[in-house]
Design a protein around this motif. Structure first.
Motif, PDB file in Angstrom:
ATOM      1  N   LYS A  79     -15.122  37.988  -5.202  1.00  0.00           N
ATOM      2  CA  LYS A  79     -16.477  37.885  -5.746  1.00  0.00           C
ATOM      3  C   LYS A  79     -16.426  37.372  -7.177  1.00  0.00           C
ATOM      4  O   LYS A  79     -15.651  37.877  -8.002  1.00  0.00           O
ATOM      5  N   TYR A 105     -18.559  36.712 -10.725  1.00  0.00           N
ATOM      6  CA  TYR A 105     -19.754  37.077 -11.473  1.00  0.00           C
ATOM      7  C   TYR A 105     -19.540  36.698 -12.925  1.00  0.00           C
ATOM      8  O   TYR A 105     -18.637  37.209 -13.591  1.00  0.00           O
ATOM      9  N   ARG A 106     -20.353  35.757 -13.373  1.00  0.00           N
ATOM     10  CA  ARG A 106     -20.306  35.279 -14.751  1.00  0.00           C
ATOM     11  C   ARG A 106     -18.902  34.877 -15.185  1.00  0.00           C
ATOM     12  O   ARG A 106     -18.386  35.293 -16.217  1.00  0.00           O
ATOM     13  N   GLY A 125     -24.518  41.851 -10.419  1.00  0.00           N
ATOM     14  CA  GLY A 125     -23.163  42.100 -10.890  1.00  0.00           C
ATOM     15  C   GLY A 125     -22.243  42.491  -9.758  1.00  0.00           C
ATOM     16  O   GLY A 125     -22.394  42.025  -8.622  1.00  0.00           O
ATOM     17  N   GLU A 136     -24.366  46.411 -15.083  1.00  0.00           N
ATOM     18  CA  GLU A 136     -24.794  45.016 -15.204  1.00  0.00           C
ATOM     19  C   GLU A 136     -26.317  44.889 -15.235  1.00  0.00           C
ATOM     20  O   GLU A 136     -26.871  44.050 -15.948  1.00  0.00           O
TER      21      GLU A 136
END
Length: 342
Positions: free
Chosen positions: A192, A194-195, A245, A299
């Motif tokens: 995964k 995320y950012r 998040g 998040e």
């Protein structure tokens, strides 16, 4: 125009025939050879029509696919290439193809740090070299968010392989809070992002539930051939559907969050929703009220606080109190600085 697999088989077969100058090729001969190829590669029993082969020859002669094949008819019956060295497989890319491939290469170069597949960097380099042989180098016109200093990207490829092959791994890991690293077995299920940070969704040893580990905290990975791989007990593909998040525990349920956004920031939240569940409840000249159904995690709180005074939590009450407390603590930091200056 669609350039499909069957058309490619036909063009390639016709090309092989016309390059073979040891035989004279009539239209009927070409139909026969193409029919044989379609049966061999695709199991097609119906063969191919005369009209289809005539259109194929016409297409190969044209510039629509960039072939411009020098196909001629000898004695008004036999098909061949006027240039005995010609082949559509040797044909240079058209200017349109080069433009598109150049743009693709520039996009791929931005992701060379993410080794989803082995040697992707070398592959991009080779493709770029081939293109630059026929086209002058130009600047890129699309720039993705990236950070080439990110750690842990080297683990993406071995983790991806382990997920595909359902292989248990031993991971040497040190969290930000741990004083020293530890080694433990994991059963990997999903990667995964995320950012710009990458995370592994997995099962740790024989523990119940799901664990999420950051790739930038991993120090070593090796296969554990003695451990039997344990399948996931949850739907990993949709595990993050109700999350902003990556922080979530098994069984954690989403909460209906009501947020108020002022007029200044309303367009940003409309054009880039906080979550796929976002719904507009009310909108007026002062702003709007929205709802999202997500789990409450760090998040989410950081996302809300990132809007500062432009966003307010209306519900649930416990989240409103938590955000208020964090802002009060942040304000206290600035007040302490002012006291020191005075």
């Amino acid at each position: 125009m669609s350039f499909n697999k069957l058309a490619l088989i036909r063009y390639k077969t016709i090309d092989e025939c016309l390059r073979n100058r040891g035989r004279r090729w009539t239209l009927e001969n070409l139909i026969e050879k193409v029919s044989e190829a379609l049966y061999e590669y695709e199991g097609m029993l119906d063969g191919v029509s005369k009209r289809t082969i005539q259109l194929d020859l016409q297409m190969m002669r044209s510039d629509k696919l960039g072939y411009n094949a020098p196909i001629i008819v000898v004695d008004r019956k036999y098909y061949t290439y006027e240039d005995k060295e010609y082949s559509i497989m040797k044909n240079s890319l058209s200017s349109q193809d080069l433009d598109k491939l150049s743009d693709i290469v520039k996009l791929l170069k931005q992701f060379k740090g993410f080794d989803y597949f082995e040697d992707i960097g070398a592959m991009v380099g080779r493709l770029e070299g081939k293109i630059l042989q026929q086209k002058n180098q130009t600047q890129a016109f699309i720039d993705f968010e990236k950070n080439e200093l990110l750690k842990g990207l080297e683990w993406i490829d071995p983790l991806l392989k382990a997920i595909k092959n359902k292989t248990c791994l031993d991971i040497l890991y040190q969290s930000f809070k741990a004083k020293e690293s530890s080694k433990f077995p994991v059963h990997p299920y999903l990667l995964k992002e995320y950012r710009n940070r990458w995370f592994l969704l997995c099962k740790t040893g024989d523990r119940n539930g799901i664990t999420i580990y950051a790739l930038d905290r991993m120090q070593a990975i090796e296969e554990n051939l003695l451990a039997e791989y344990i399948e996931a007990e949850v739907d990993v593909i949709h595990f993050f559907d109700d999350v902003i998040g990556v922080t979530k525990t098994v069984g954690q349920e989403p909460v209906n969050i009501i947020l108020q956004i002022d007029q200044e920031n309303m367009p940003y939240v409309l054009t880039k929703p906080l979550h796929s569940s976002q719904k507009v409840l009310e909108k007026d000249e002062n702003g709007m009220t929205i709802s999202i159904d997500v789990v409450v995690n760090y998040e989410l709180e950081r996302e809300i606080m990132g809007f500062g005074e432009h966003m307010k939590v209306l519900a649930p009450n416990f989240l409103q109190r938590r955000i208020k407390k964090r802002f009060e603590k942040s304000l206290l930091n600035y007040q302490n600085n002012e006291d020191k200056e005075n």
